[in-house]
Design a protein around this motif. Sequence first.
Motif, PDB file in Angstrom:
ATOM      1  N   GLY A 153      30.310  35.515  27.516  1.00  0.00           N
ATOM      2  CA  GLY A 153      30.477  36.706  27.845  1.00  0.00           C
ATOM      3  C   GLY A 153      29.515  37.487  26.639  1.00  0.00           C
ATOM      4  O   GLY A 153      28.804  38.320  27.129  1.00  0.00           O
ATOM      5  N   ILE A 198      32.237  46.355  30.638  1.00  0.00           N
ATOM      6  CA  ILE A 198      33.469  45.812  31.252  1.00  0.00           C
ATOM      7  C   ILE A 198      33.634  44.119  30.623  1.00  0.00           C
ATOM      8  O   ILE A 198      34.427  43.585  30.366  1.00  0.00           O
ATOM      9  CB  ILE A 198      33.332  45.516  32.731  1.00  0.00           C
ATOM     10  CG1 ILE A 198      33.377  46.980  33.441  1.00  0.00           C
ATOM     11  CG2 ILE A 198      34.343  44.367  33.493  1.00  0.00           C
ATOM     12  CD1 ILE A 198      33.196  47.072  35.010  1.00  0.00           C
ATOM     13  N   ILE A 199      32.449  43.439  30.443  1.00  0.00           N
ATOM     14  CA  ILE A 199      32.173  42.148  30.089  1.00  0.00           C
ATOM     15  C   ILE A 199      32.810  42.209  28.601  1.00  0.00           C
ATOM     16  O   ILE A 199      33.301  41.475  27.881  1.00  0.00           O
ATOM     17  CB  ILE A 199      30.657  41.832  30.059  1.00  0.00           C
ATOM     18  CG1 ILE A 199      30.458  41.406  31.411  1.00  0.00           C
ATOM     19  CG2 ILE A 199      30.638  40.417  29.260  1.00  0.00           C
ATOM     20  CD1 ILE A 199      28.896  41.081  31.569  1.00  0.00           C
ATOM     21  N   SER A 200      32.247  43.164  27.793  1.00  0.00           N
ATOM     22  CA  SER A 200      32.806  43.481  26.591  1.00  0.00           C
ATOM     23  C   SER A 200      34.131  43.464  26.112  1.00  0.00           C
ATOM     24  O   SER A 200      34.815  42.959  25.438  1.00  0.00           O
ATOM     25  CB  SER A 200      32.057  44.557  25.880  1.00  0.00           C
ATOM     26  OG  SER A 200      32.317  44.617  24.388  1.00  0.00           O
ATOM     27  N   MET A 201      34.887  44.206  27.138  1.00  0.00           N
ATOM     28  CA  MET A 201      36.355  44.285  27.185  1.00  0.00           C
ATOM     29  C   MET A 201      37.155  43.417  27.836  1.00  0.00           C
ATOM     30  O   MET A 201      38.304  43.323  27.490  1.00  0.00           O
ATOM     31  CB  MET A 201      36.499  45.767  28.023  1.00  0.00           C
ATOM     32  CG  MET A 201      35.993  47.020  27.543  1.00  0.00           C
ATOM     33  SD  MET A 201      36.124  48.586  28.444  1.00  0.00           S
ATOM     34  CE  MET A 201      37.928  48.697  28.352  1.00  0.00           C
ATOM     35  N   THR A 202      36.501  42.435  28.395  1.00  0.00           N
ATOM     36  CA  THR A 202      37.206  41.353  28.841  1.00  0.00           C
ATOM     37  C   THR A 202      37.069  39.990  28.600  1.00  0.00           C
ATOM     38  O   THR A 202      37.730  39.213  27.770  1.00  0.00           O
ATOM     39  CB  THR A 202      37.128  41.228  30.553  1.00  0.00           C
ATOM     40  OG1 THR A 202      35.703  41.504  30.918  1.00  0.00           O
ATOM     41  CG2 THR A 202      37.618  42.452  31.275  1.00  0.00           C
ATOM     42  N   LEU A 203      35.915  39.381  28.734  1.00  0.00           N
ATOM     43  CA  LEU A 203      35.138  38.085  28.188  1.00  0.00           C
ATOM     44  C   LEU A 203      35.176  37.921  26.924  1.00  0.00           C
ATOM     45  O   LEU A 203      35.529  36.860  26.263  1.00  0.00           O
ATOM     46  CB  LEU A 203      33.945  37.795  28.745  1.00  0.00           C
ATOM     47  CG  LEU A 203      34.109  37.457  30.375  1.00  0.00           C
ATOM     48  CD1 LEU A 203      32.685  37.171  30.779  1.00  0.00           C
ATOM     49  CD2 LEU A 203      34.752  36.356  30.845  1.00  0.00           C
ATOM     50  N   LYS A 215      33.757  30.378  27.207  1.00  0.00           N
ATOM     51  CA  LYS A 215      33.906  31.754  27.746  1.00  0.00           C
ATOM     52  C   LYS A 215      33.451  32.814  27.012  1.00  0.00           C
ATOM     53  O   LYS A 215      32.830  33.805  27.189  1.00  0.00           O
ATOM     54  CB  LYS A 215      35.277  32.037  28.367  1.00  0.00           C
ATOM     55  CG  LYS A 215      35.523  33.057  29.046  1.00  0.00           C
ATOM     56  CD  LYS A 215      36.985  33.408  29.465  1.00  0.00           C
ATOM     57  CE  LYS A 215      37.688  33.804  28.459  1.00  0.00           C
ATOM     58  NZ  LYS A 215      39.360  34.300  28.965  1.00  0.00           N
ATOM     59  N   GLN A 216      33.843  32.813  25.499  1.00  0.00           N
ATOM     60  CA  GLN A 216      33.372  33.882  24.737  1.00  0.00           C
ATOM     61  C   GLN A 216      31.798  34.073  24.542  1.00  0.00           C
ATOM     62  O   GLN A 216      31.356  34.976  24.606  1.00  0.00           O
ATOM     63  CB  GLN A 216      34.101  33.778  23.155  1.00  0.00           C
ATOM     64  CG  GLN A 216      35.536  33.954  23.478  1.00  0.00           C
ATOM     65  CD  GLN A 216      35.963  35.244  22.229  1.00  0.00           C
ATOM     66  OE1 GLN A 216      35.271  35.691  21.536  1.00  0.00           O
ATOM     67  NE2 GLN A 216      37.177  35.513  22.564  1.00  0.00           N
ATOM     68  N   LYS A 240      36.727  39.541  24.161  1.00  0.00           N
ATOM     69  CA  LYS A 240      37.758  39.972  23.345  1.00  0.00           C
ATOM     70  C   LYS A 240      38.437  38.887  22.566  1.00  0.00           C
ATOM     71  O   LYS A 240      38.083  37.821  23.195  1.00  0.00           O
ATOM     72  CB  LYS A 240      39.058  40.927  24.224  1.00  0.00           C
ATOM     73  CG  LYS A 240      39.675  39.663  25.278  1.00  0.00           C
ATOM     74  CD  LYS A 240      40.586  40.637  26.235  1.00  0.00           C
ATOM     75  CE  LYS A 240      41.435  39.729  27.060  1.00  0.00           C
ATOM     76  NZ  LYS A 240      42.428  40.302  27.983  1.00  0.00           N
ATOM     77  N   LYS A 280      31.313  47.895  22.394  1.00  0.00           N
ATOM     78  CA  LYS A 280      31.974  48.999  23.137  1.00  0.00           C
ATOM     79  C   LYS A 280      31.355  50.438  23.040  1.00  0.00           C
ATOM     80  O   LYS A 280      31.116  51.095  23.927  1.00  0.00           O
ATOM     81  CB  LYS A 280      33.340  48.870  23.156  1.00  0.00           C
ATOM     82  CG  LYS A 280      34.077  47.740  23.445  1.00  0.00           C
ATOM     83  CD  LYS A 280      35.404  47.576  23.026  1.00  0.00           C
ATOM     84  CE  LYS A 280      36.191  46.139  23.328  1.00  0.00           C
ATOM     85  NZ  LYS A 280      37.433  46.054  22.745  1.00  0.00           N
TER      86      LYS A 280
END
Length: 413
Positions: free
Chosen positions: A231, A404-409, A227-228, A411, A297
């Motif tokens: 992302g 949004i992807i950087s902040m969710t997937l 998943k990372q 992390k 970010k």
Amino acid sequence: MGHFSMSIPMRFLVKNKWTVAAIPALLIHISIGTVYCWSSFSENLSQEVGVPTSVLGWAFSLAIFFLGMSAAFAGSFVEHNIHKASLIACICFTTGMIGTGLTAQFTQQLGPTASLIMIFLFYGVIMGIGLGIGYITPVKTLMLWFADNKGLGTGISIMGFGLAKAIASPVMNALEVQVGIPAMFYILGAVYFVMMLIGHFLLEKPAGWKEDATASKKPDFSIFKNKQFVGIWFMFYLNITCGLALISYEKSLLKVLGVGIAAISIVQMLTAASNALGRLGYSMVSDFMKDRNTVYKIIFTSSLVVTALVFAFQGINVTTLVILVVAMLLVINAGYGGGFSTLPALLSSRFGMQKISGIHGIALSAWAFAGLTGNQITATVLNATGSYNLVFIILAGLYAVALIISMTLVKRA
């Protein structure tokens, strides 16, 4: 081919991280980074060939596509064969340049269709393969020599890729006027062949590092199950797509705003310098951050703000708008470059060093697909509306998605 050719020149060389990593990496990347000078000659080349600029633009798209795909499929091979890889990159890249020059010289005999196909082949496919293999060849070597400052190491090399535009754009503009497009490609092809060949001779991994001889030299696409990584791939793709949408149209955008040729050359040098400094600066800063993803970010937030501002202030006077657009180009070029240079260190922080070239190469496949979509977004919007206004709002939206992807997937787990 590799070790034998290295033995004579290396005998008289003091081996350290600068002489066998940083300098050869810069020689290779400053050469291949001239792909970003496309806008400097594309309009004149399209006139010479007799096809619309938007159609010829697929040569640039193909070059970026084959860059990303050759990096994806050759990453593991490069990891175990940096000397063979650097020589292949040298031959493919300079053959592509000289072949483009030959096509431009004989375009009247070939005709528009055949000339276009030849430019797609030489500039798009052959040069693109040289770009991809040359791009990843020095990266792991730098990370090994700069083990405590991986961001600095990769930033130095990848800065060269961005710096190439600042160095080559004014040279190309001058050569176009003085000797014409064909001779321009011949001269630069010869110069870059020598530079990349020297880089090939010098490049060497630290003596204590041994690659796993039993490891597969084929790309391992199972990494997409992570998943990372998914992302990272998507946010990298979006950053490149947005960057290319503007970088490949810088000259055209500034001309629409009434900026003169001399001023455009200055702006191009500034944006190229911003691109190069972003590559070094963002990657260096990431060495001091708890999570290198923080850099992305910052990149996405700043790029979102400037594109939205340019769209919002379309009605103001031209001088102020030009200043805003130049500021936007500087910010986006810096973030575009920083996204590239920070990527290897971000990947190593998530997946380790042993297979980093293979993983980095697969991640660069995002660059391939961005090459097919980035400048085509701008081309499609211009053909439909005749204005850049919609381009800015589309890019602002894409930067928001990337954030949004950087902040969710992406992390840390």
